[in-house]
Write a protein that holds these residues in place. Structure first.
Motif, PDB file in Angstrom:
ATOM      1  N   ASP A  44       0.837  -1.204   0.000  1.00 35.90           N
ATOM      2  CA  ASP A  44       0.000   0.000   0.000  1.00 35.90           C
ATOM      3  C   ASP A  44       0.868   1.249   0.000  1.00 35.90           C
ATOM      4  OD1 ASP A  44      -3.139  -0.720   0.994  1.00 35.90           O
ATOM      5  OD2 ASP A  44      -1.636  -2.227   1.485  1.00 35.90           O
ATOM      6  N   PHE A  45       1.857   1.261   0.898  1.00 37.41           N
ATOM      7  CA  PHE A  45       2.726   2.422   1.012  1.00 37.41           C
ATOM      8  C   PHE A  45       3.624   2.576  -0.217  1.00 37.41           C
ATOM      9  CE2 PHE A  45       2.007   1.523   5.631  1.00 37.41           C
ATOM     10  CZ  PHE A  45       1.367   2.706   5.935  1.00 37.41           C
ATOM     11  N   ASP A  62      -1.407  19.934  -8.757  1.00 40.50           N
ATOM     12  CA  ASP A  62      -2.601  19.122  -8.499  1.00 40.50           C
ATOM     13  C   ASP A  62      -2.513  18.455  -7.125  1.00 40.50           C
ATOM     14  OD1 ASP A  62      -3.363  19.767 -11.040  1.00 40.50           O
ATOM     15  OD2 ASP A  62      -3.250  17.724 -11.848  1.00 40.50           O
ATOM     16  N   PRO A  63      -3.471  18.723  -6.235  1.00 41.64           N
ATOM     17  CA  PRO A  63      -3.504  17.963  -4.982  1.00 41.64           C
ATOM     18  C   PRO A  63      -3.832  16.496  -5.261  1.00 41.64           C
ATOM     19  CG  PRO A  63      -4.935  19.914  -4.894  1.00 41.64           C
ATOM     20  CD  PRO A  63      -4.540  19.719  -6.325  1.00 41.64           C
ATOM     21  N   ILE A  64      -3.392  15.629  -4.361  1.00 39.09           N
ATOM     22  CA  ILE A  64      -3.696  14.203  -4.441  1.00 39.09           C
ATOM     23  C   ILE A  64      -4.342  13.804  -3.115  1.00 39.09           C
ATOM     24  CG2 ILE A  64      -2.824  11.872  -4.863  1.00 39.09           C
ATOM     25  CD1 ILE A  64      -0.269  13.242  -6.057  1.00 39.09           C
ATOM     26  N   VAL A  65      -5.533  13.222  -3.207  1.00 43.20           N
ATOM     27  CA  VAL A  65      -6.254  12.763  -2.018  1.00 43.20           C
ATOM     28  C   VAL A  65      -6.184  11.240  -2.023  1.00 43.20           C
ATOM     29  CG1 VAL A  65      -8.452  12.758  -0.781  1.00 43.20           C
ATOM     30  CG2 VAL A  65      -7.780  14.766  -2.134  1.00 43.20           C
ATOM     31  N   ALA A  66      -5.320  10.696  -1.178  1.00 42.18           N
ATOM     32  CA  ALA A  66      -5.071   9.255  -1.174  1.00 42.18           C
ATOM     33  C   ALA A  66      -5.382   8.664   0.194  1.00 42.18           C
ATOM     34  CB  ALA A  66      -3.623   8.966  -1.568  1.00 42.18           C
ATOM     35  N   GLU A  67      -5.424   7.350   0.254  1.00 39.62           N
ATOM     36  CA  GLU A  67      -5.883   6.684   1.477  1.00 39.62           C
ATOM     37  C   GLU A  67      -4.841   6.651   2.588  1.00 39.62           C
ATOM     38  OE1 GLU A  67      -8.194   2.689   2.971  1.00 39.62           O
ATOM     39  OE2 GLU A  67      -7.180   2.624   1.030  1.00 39.62           O
ATOM     40  N   GLU A  68      -3.572   6.408   2.227  1.00 43.33           N
ATOM     41  CA  GLU A  68      -2.585   6.122   3.270  1.00 43.33           C
ATOM     42  C   GLU A  68      -1.886   7.381   3.796  1.00 43.33           C
ATOM     43  OE1 GLU A  68      -2.892   3.339   4.418  1.00 43.33           O
ATOM     44  OE2 GLU A  68      -3.856   2.311   2.751  1.00 43.33           O
ATOM     45  N   ASN A  69      -1.480   7.300   5.057  1.00 42.56           N
ATOM     46  CA  ASN A  69      -0.766   8.389   5.713  1.00 42.56           C
ATOM     47  C   ASN A  69       0.570   7.849   6.237  1.00 42.56           C
ATOM     48  OD1 ASN A  69       0.121  10.342   7.762  1.00 42.56           O
ATOM     49  ND2 ASN A  69      -1.916  11.229   7.547  1.00 42.56           N
ATOM     50  N   LEU A  82       9.953   0.480   6.756  1.00 37.05           N
ATOM     51  CA  LEU A  82      10.308   1.585   5.875  1.00 37.05           C
ATOM     52  C   LEU A  82      11.483   1.206   4.988  1.00 37.05           C
ATOM     53  CD1 LEU A  82       9.836   4.451   4.936  1.00 37.05           C
ATOM     54  CD2 LEU A  82      11.159   5.274   6.911  1.00 37.05           C
ATOM     55  N   LYS A  83      12.465   0.527   5.536  1.00 37.73           N
ATOM     56  CA  LYS A  83      13.614   0.088   4.734  1.00 37.73           C
ATOM     57  C   LYS A  83      13.172  -0.896   3.645  1.00 37.73           C
ATOM     58  CE  LYS A  83      17.045   0.721   8.395  1.00 37.73           C
ATOM     59  NZ  LYS A  83      17.953   0.051   9.357  1.00 37.73           N
ATOM     60  N   TRP A 117      -6.499  14.751  -7.835  1.00 38.66           N
ATOM     61  CA  TRP A 117      -6.470  13.311  -8.067  1.00 38.66           C
ATOM     62  C   TRP A 117      -6.900  12.607  -6.786  1.00 38.66           C
ATOM     63  CZ3 TRP A 117      -4.604  11.285 -12.794  1.00 38.66           C
ATOM     64  CH2 TRP A 117      -3.998  12.218 -13.647  1.00 38.66           C
ATOM     65  N   THR A 118      -7.513  11.454  -6.930  1.00 35.08           N
ATOM     66  CA  THR A 118      -7.795  10.623  -5.766  1.00 35.08           C
ATOM     67  C   THR A 118      -7.276   9.215  -6.034  1.00 35.08           C
ATOM     68  OG1 THR A 118      -9.467   9.978  -4.137  1.00 35.08           O
ATOM     69  CG2 THR A 118     -10.152   9.968  -6.454  1.00 35.08           C
ATOM     70  N   LEU A 119      -6.690   8.605  -4.987  1.00 34.99           N
ATOM     71  CA  LEU A 119      -5.953   7.358  -5.161  1.00 34.99           C
ATOM     72  C   LEU A 119      -6.236   6.386  -4.032  1.00 34.99           C
ATOM     73  CD1 LEU A 119      -3.551   5.544  -6.233  1.00 34.99           C
ATOM     74  CD2 LEU A 119      -2.050   6.966  -4.794  1.00 34.99           C
ATOM     75  N   ASP A 120      -6.523   5.152  -4.404  1.00 32.00           N
ATOM     76  CA  ASP A 120      -6.470   4.048  -3.454  1.00 32.00           C
ATOM     77  C   ASP A 120      -5.330   3.151  -3.923  1.00 32.00           C
ATOM     78  OD1 ASP A 120      -6.792   2.009  -1.658  1.00 32.00           O
ATOM     79  OD2 ASP A 120      -8.969   1.952  -1.811  1.00 32.00           O
ATOM     80  N   PRO A 121      -4.196   3.161  -3.216  1.00 31.48           N
ATOM     81  CA  PRO A 121      -3.011   2.443  -3.706  1.00 31.48           C
ATOM     82  C   PRO A 121      -3.197   0.934  -3.763  1.00 31.48           C
ATOM     83  CG  PRO A 121      -2.654   3.222  -1.472  1.00 31.48           C
ATOM     84  CD  PRO A 121      -3.930   3.855  -1.951  1.00 31.48           C
ATOM     85  N   ILE A 122      -4.013   0.396  -2.865  1.00 27.66           N
ATOM     86  CA  ILE A 122      -4.498  -0.985  -2.983  1.00 27.66           C
ATOM     87  C   ILE A 122      -5.929  -0.993  -2.468  1.00 27.66           C
ATOM     88  CG2 ILE A 122      -4.349  -3.367  -2.186  1.00 27.66           C
ATOM     89  CD1 ILE A 122      -1.426  -3.230  -2.148  1.00 27.66           C
ATOM     90  N   ASP A 123      -6.863  -1.110  -3.371  1.00 28.14           N
ATOM     91  CA  ASP A 123      -8.266  -1.235  -3.020  1.00 28.14           C
ATOM     92  C   ASP A 123      -8.573  -2.729  -2.911  1.00 28.14           C
ATOM     93  OD1 ASP A 123     -10.950  -0.716  -2.600  1.00 28.14           O
ATOM     94  OD2 ASP A 123     -11.411  -0.614  -4.730  1.00 28.14           O
ATOM     95  N   GLY A 124      -8.993  -3.151  -1.721  1.00 30.35           N
ATOM     96  CA  GLY A 124      -9.188  -4.579  -1.499  1.00 30.35           C
ATOM     97  C   GLY A 124      -7.959  -5.206  -0.875  1.00 30.35           C
ATOM     98  N   THR A 125      -7.451  -4.576   0.191  1.00 29.00           N
ATOM     99  CA  THR A 125      -6.220  -5.062   0.810  1.00 29.00           C
ATOM    100  C   THR A 125      -6.368  -6.491   1.324  1.00 29.00           C
ATOM    101  OG1 THR A 125      -5.668  -2.794   1.438  1.00 29.00           O
ATOM    102  CG2 THR A 125      -4.450  -4.546   2.522  1.00 29.00           C
TER     103      THR A 125
END
Length: 319
Positions: A44-45, A62-69, A82-83, A117-125
């Motif tokens: 996801d990250f 362009d702003p991006i509105v995505a799921e992960e923080n 992270l590594k 833009w809007t993003l779900d990096p993995i929809d259906g984790t």
């Protein structure tokens, strides 16, 4: 406006992310538990980092509105994770380190605006984790209208997955992920056969994501006799868009009637179905509101159809 550049950038970004996700999935990653207790993986990250970096480079305003923080990743106990993400992303973009990964993911913490833009990096984790269906979903929204939508579905089909994509007014298409760029895209259309006995409908695997009893009852009332196709993620939009199902319904779970859908869970799929000839509304017949908030506060439930049976569904719900 043509949106040719936006589509090209979105497709390449999602292809990169799809490759990364499949590499991560081949190792059967352990889930990281987010604050809301839903599973999220390294993929996801990594997916969000790659896509946000590419979009930001090409469209810096362009702003991006995505799921992960990335706040989950900067905790000391997440240092090893992270590594690992850096190592996965390096296979697609060598100019990266831990600081850049966090920065790229943070590009996705933008806000809804006139163009974003809007993003779900993995929809259906959960589907991703159990080696089932998932999607990488990216959409461009301008003045509340989805203009570009891309769904990368690496587990769909038998040949390395499919990309579904559309630009407003230009139709919907699919193309193999494995041979993307070397084969001709296929124009896709919703099923138009008026024999309802041949129609299938789709719903989520997770019972908590809807009201399966009500969904099945509504399908039965309009004459659909076949068992539902249960899949994770916006792949269900792809099913309707390419004619493999006539209907996808998602009603509020009776135990969580105040739930409101996230825009990244529906924007990309909605334009693809609409450009394939279908129709998308909420359960009251209202268009989906992607204009005002990352939550669709004015909408309840989702109805995605080939268009032919849409009014029948709405009438059945009134009863």
């Amino acid at each position: 406006m043509s949106y040719d550049k936006e589509l090209s950038v979105a497709l390449q970004a999602c292809l990169q992310a799809a490759r990364l996700c499949e590499r991560v999935r081949s190792t059967i990653p352990e889930a990281i538990e987010k604050v809301d207790r839903s599973p999220v993986t390294l993929a996801d990250f990594g997916s969000q980092a790659l896509i946000c970096h590419r979009i930001h480079n090409e469209f810096p305003d362009d702003p991006i509105v995505a799921e992960e923080n990335p706040k989950e990743l900067v905790k000391p106990e997440r240092a090893d994770s992270l590594k690992q993400i850096v190592n996965y992303v390096k296979e697609e973009n060598n100019d990266v380190d831990e600081k850049k990964i966090v920065e790229w993911i943070e590009y996705g913490n933008g806000h809804v605006g006139q163009r974003f833009w809007t993003l779900d990096p993995i929809d259906g984790t959960k589907g991703f984790i159990r080696r089932d269906q998932y999607a990488i979903a990216l959409a461009l929204i301008v003045d509340g209208d989805v203009k570009v939508g891309v769904l990368a579905c690496p587990a769909y089909g038998n040949d390395g997955g499919l990309m579904f994509y559309a630009v407003r007014g230009k139709g919907a298409y699919s193309q193999s992920i494995k041979s993307f760029g070397t084969t001709i895209p296929t124009r896709i259309y919703v099923v138009t056969n008026d024999n309802i006995n041949n129609f299938r409908f789709a719903e989520s695997v997770e019972s908590s994501h809807g009201d399966q009893a009500k969904q099945n009852e509504i399908a039965r009332r309009i004459g659909i006799q076949t068992s539902p196709i249960r899949m994770d993620s916006q792949v269900k939009y792809g099913l309707v868009a390419c004619g493999q199902a006539a209907l996808y319904i998602r009603f509020p779970n009776p135990h969580n009637l105040n739930y409101r859908e996230n825009i990244w869970d529906h924007a990309a799929g909605a334009i693809i179905v609409e450009e394939a000839g279908g129709k998308v509304t909420d359960m009251n017949g209202k268009i989906l509101n992607f204009r005002d908030n990352e939550k669709m506060l004015d909408n309840r439930g989702i109805i995605v159809s080939n268009g032919i049976i849409h009014e029948q569904i709405l009438e059945a719900l009134k009863d």
